[in-house]
Design a protein around this motif. Structure first.
Motif, short mmCIF file in Angstrom:
data_model
loop_
_atom_site.label_atom_id
_atom_site.label_comp_id
_atom_site.label_asym_id
_atom_site.label_seq_id
_atom_site.Cartn_x
_atom_site.Cartn_y
_atom_site.Cartn_z
N GLU A 25 -23.08 49.07 29.92
CA GLU A 25 -23.30 50.27 29.22
C GLU A 25 -22.03 51.02 31.16
N ARG A 26 -21.88 52.31 30.50
CA ARG A 26 -20.15 53.56 31.15
C ARG A 26 -21.87 54.24 31.07
N LEU A 27 -21.45 54.89 32.41
CA LEU A 27 -21.43 56.61 32.90
C LEU A 27 -20.32 56.99 33.23
N GLU A 28 -20.11 58.47 32.14
CA GLU A 28 -18.81 59.44 32.39
C GLU A 28 -19.25 60.52 33.42
N LEU A 29 -18.89 60.70 33.91
CA LEU A 29 -18.82 62.16 34.13
C LEU A 29 -17.59 63.48 34.54
N VAL A 30 -17.58 63.92 33.65
CA VAL A 30 -16.03 64.76 33.13
C VAL A 30 -16.19 66.20 33.62
N HIS A 31 -14.92 66.65 33.65
CA HIS A 31 -14.64 68.25 33.43
C HIS A 31 -13.65 68.39 33.24
N ARG A 32 -13.61 69.62 32.08
CA ARG A 32 -12.58 69.98 31.69
C ARG A 32 -11.76 71.31 32.23
N SER A 33 -10.96 71.61 32.61
CA SER A 33 -10.23 73.19 33.23
C SER A 33 -9.05 73.43 31.47
N SER A 34 -9.03 74.28 31.10
CA SER A 34 -8.19 75.01 30.03
C SER A 34 -7.27 76.59 30.76
N THR A 35 -8.28 76.81 31.81
CA THR A 35 -7.19 77.95 32.71
C THR A 35 -7.83 77.58 33.94
N ARG A 36 -7.09 78.83 34.84
CA ARG A 36 -6.71 78.69 36.22
C ARG A 36 -7.73 79.54 36.76
N ASP A 37 -8.12 80.21 36.28
CA ASP A 37 -8.99 81.65 36.56
C ASP A 37 -10.46 81.28 37.84
N HIS A 38 -10.66 80.17 37.01
CA HIS A 38 -12.06 79.47 38.21
C HIS A 38 -11.51 79.02 39.40
N PHE A 39 -9.87 78.78 39.09
CA PHE A 39 -10.40 77.80 41.00
C PHE A 39 -9.46 79.34 41.56
N ALA A 40 -9.01 80.22 41.25
CA ALA A 40 -9.07 81.43 41.73
C ALA A 40 -9.65 82.60 41.98
N ALA A 41 -10.55 82.17 41.21
CA ALA A 41 -12.08 82.61 41.89
C ALA A 41 -12.95 82.27 42.58
N GLY A 42 -12.73 81.27 43.24
CA GLY A 42 -13.59 80.14 43.98
C GLY A 42 -12.68 80.77 44.73
N ALA A 43 -11.51 80.33 45.36
CA ALA A 43 -10.20 80.66 46.34
C ALA A 43 -10.82 81.92 47.13
N VAL A 44 -10.80 83.07 45.60
CA VAL A 44 -10.96 84.82 46.40
C VAL A 44 -12.70 84.50 46.86
N HIS A 45 -13.83 83.62 46.69
CA HIS A 45 -14.74 83.25 46.97
C HIS A 45 -15.24 83.08 47.93
N ALA A 46 -14.21 82.03 48.46
CA ALA A 46 -13.90 82.06 49.73
C ALA A 46 -13.59 82.08 51.09
N ALA A 47 -12.21 83.59 50.38
CA ALA A 47 -11.81 83.76 51.35
C ALA A 47 -12.22 85.28 51.74
N ALA A 48 -13.71 85.47 50.94
CA ALA A 48 -14.39 86.37 50.91
C ALA A 48 -15.53 85.93 52.24
N TRP A 49 -15.71 85.20 51.35
CA TRP A 49 -16.95 84.15 52.53
C TRP A 49 -16.74 84.23 54.10
N LEU A 50 -14.92 83.34 54.29
CA LEU A 50 -14.66 83.36 55.47
C LEU A 50 -14.04 84.44 56.34
N ALA A 51 -13.81 85.61 55.90
CA ALA A 51 -13.22 86.53 56.56
C ALA A 51 -13.99 87.14 57.64
N GLY A 52 -14.35 87.39 58.94
CA GLY A 52 -14.83 88.11 59.83
C GLY A 52 -15.63 86.44 60.28
#
Ligand code: NAD
Length: 287
Positions: free
Chosen positions: A241-268
């Motif tokens: 048996e084999r378990l596979e966990l997969v993530h596929r991305s087709s844009t960079r938008d979600h990386f960018a959105a996460g980094a912007v969210h992190a910046a908003a969270w971190l500032a201050g």
């Protein structure tokens, strides 16, 4: 009552693939606004005028002086220099650059004594959820299930394997309660006998007479081609048996959105090294 002023953001590598995506994502985060943009001295578009009249510059000190938080997707050398300048200026810092050595990450983490800082090989919420799932699966399945990671990225990617693949390997080691399979294992530490690991840990390449797979090894294979923004498959291969966990991305938008969210969270925030899992509200099983 007047609205709270948005915090100023410095985007480092502002004309790169991720820099452009981060600038686009800033439009959806009302608590932040582009305040400065840095690029390499030799970039042909240096001097260009961007959103809010921000001019692309190579003047690190003046760019840092104009912002509250920096978001950096560049190269390890640029990242270290920028983070140090941010620490000197008391500016919060979000590091998305991959290919960092252990010495680099140690140096970045040391700056957490002076500024709030987060670094992550991947700022996608879904990928960080994958890390969480992989850690839990490794904890439950144990080393009896052979762990193999396959990643695919665009042809221009500079580092291999991807920082995300290494983070996933680390999550497997964490889940199994083993010492971390660190990013340093990439640097010159290819296993002897072309991929034959003497001890458990990362196996980054296999060719020739590699012998039987060492128990508890974590294999990582990197594929490159086209414009693929990133795919990661984690396999737990058992007997029949084999378990596979997969993530596929087709844009960079979600990386960018996460980094912007992190910046908003971190500032201050108070100085410190914050974990992206904490920022995304993911609680690892080990916590
Ligand atoms: P890229 O080459 O398109 O962009 C990098 C930019 O940095 C370029 O525009 C380059 O001119 C600029 N740069 C070089 N020297 C500079 C300097 N001294 N000052 C300011 N800018 C400078 O690369 P990319 O695809 O945007 O990736 C950048 C990094 O981000 C890589 O390490 C990549 O692996 C990583 N990445 C991380 C995530 C994540 O979620 N953490 C996601 C995607 C990519």
């Amino acid at each position: 009552m007047s609205a709270v002023a948005a915090r100023g953001v410095l985007v480092v590598g502002a004309l790169g693939r991720m820099g452009r995506a981060v600038r686009a994502a800033l439009a959806h985060e009302p608590s932040l606004v582009l305040a400065a943009a840095l690029e390499a001295k030799e970039h042909p578009e240096r001097g260009a005028r961007l959103e809010h009249g921000v001019v692309v510059s190579d003047d690190l000190a003046s760019a840092v002086a104009q912002c509250d938080v920096a978001i950096d997707f560049t190269t390890p050398a640029v990242t270290l220099a920028t983070a140090r300048a941010c620490a000197d200026a008391g500016v919060a810092y979000v590091a998305g650059t991959t290919g960092l050595s252990r010495a680099d990450t140690d140096a970045l983490d040391a700056l957490g004594a002076r500024i709030p800082i987060v670094r992550a090989a991947n700022f996608s919420l879904a990928v960080n959820t994958l890390v969480w799932l992989v850690r839990a699966a490794a904890q439950r399945l144990g080393p009896a299930f052979d762990a193999e990671i396959v990643e695919l990225h665009h042809a221009a990617k500079r580092d291999a394997p991807s920082g995300t693949a290494l983070r996933l390997a680390e999550a497997i080691a964490e889940g199994r309660g083993e010492p971390k399979a660190s990013e340093d294992d990439r640097k010159g530490e290819r296993r002897p006998a072309k991929g034959r690991a003497k001890t458990s840990g990362l196996v980054l390449e296999r060719a020739g007479e590699v012998g039987a797979r060492p128990a508890a090894a974590i294999g990582v294979q990197a594929l490159r081609g086209g414009d693929n923004t990133g795919e990661h498959t984690v396999m737990f291969i058992g007997q029949g048996e084999r378990l596979e966990l997969v993530h596929r991305s087709s844009t960079r938008d979600h990386f960018a959105a996460g980094a912007v969210h992190a910046a908003a969270w971190l500032a201050g925030r108070e100085p410190g090294v914050y974990r992206v899992e904490e920022i995304f509200g993911l609680i690892p099983p080990s916590d």
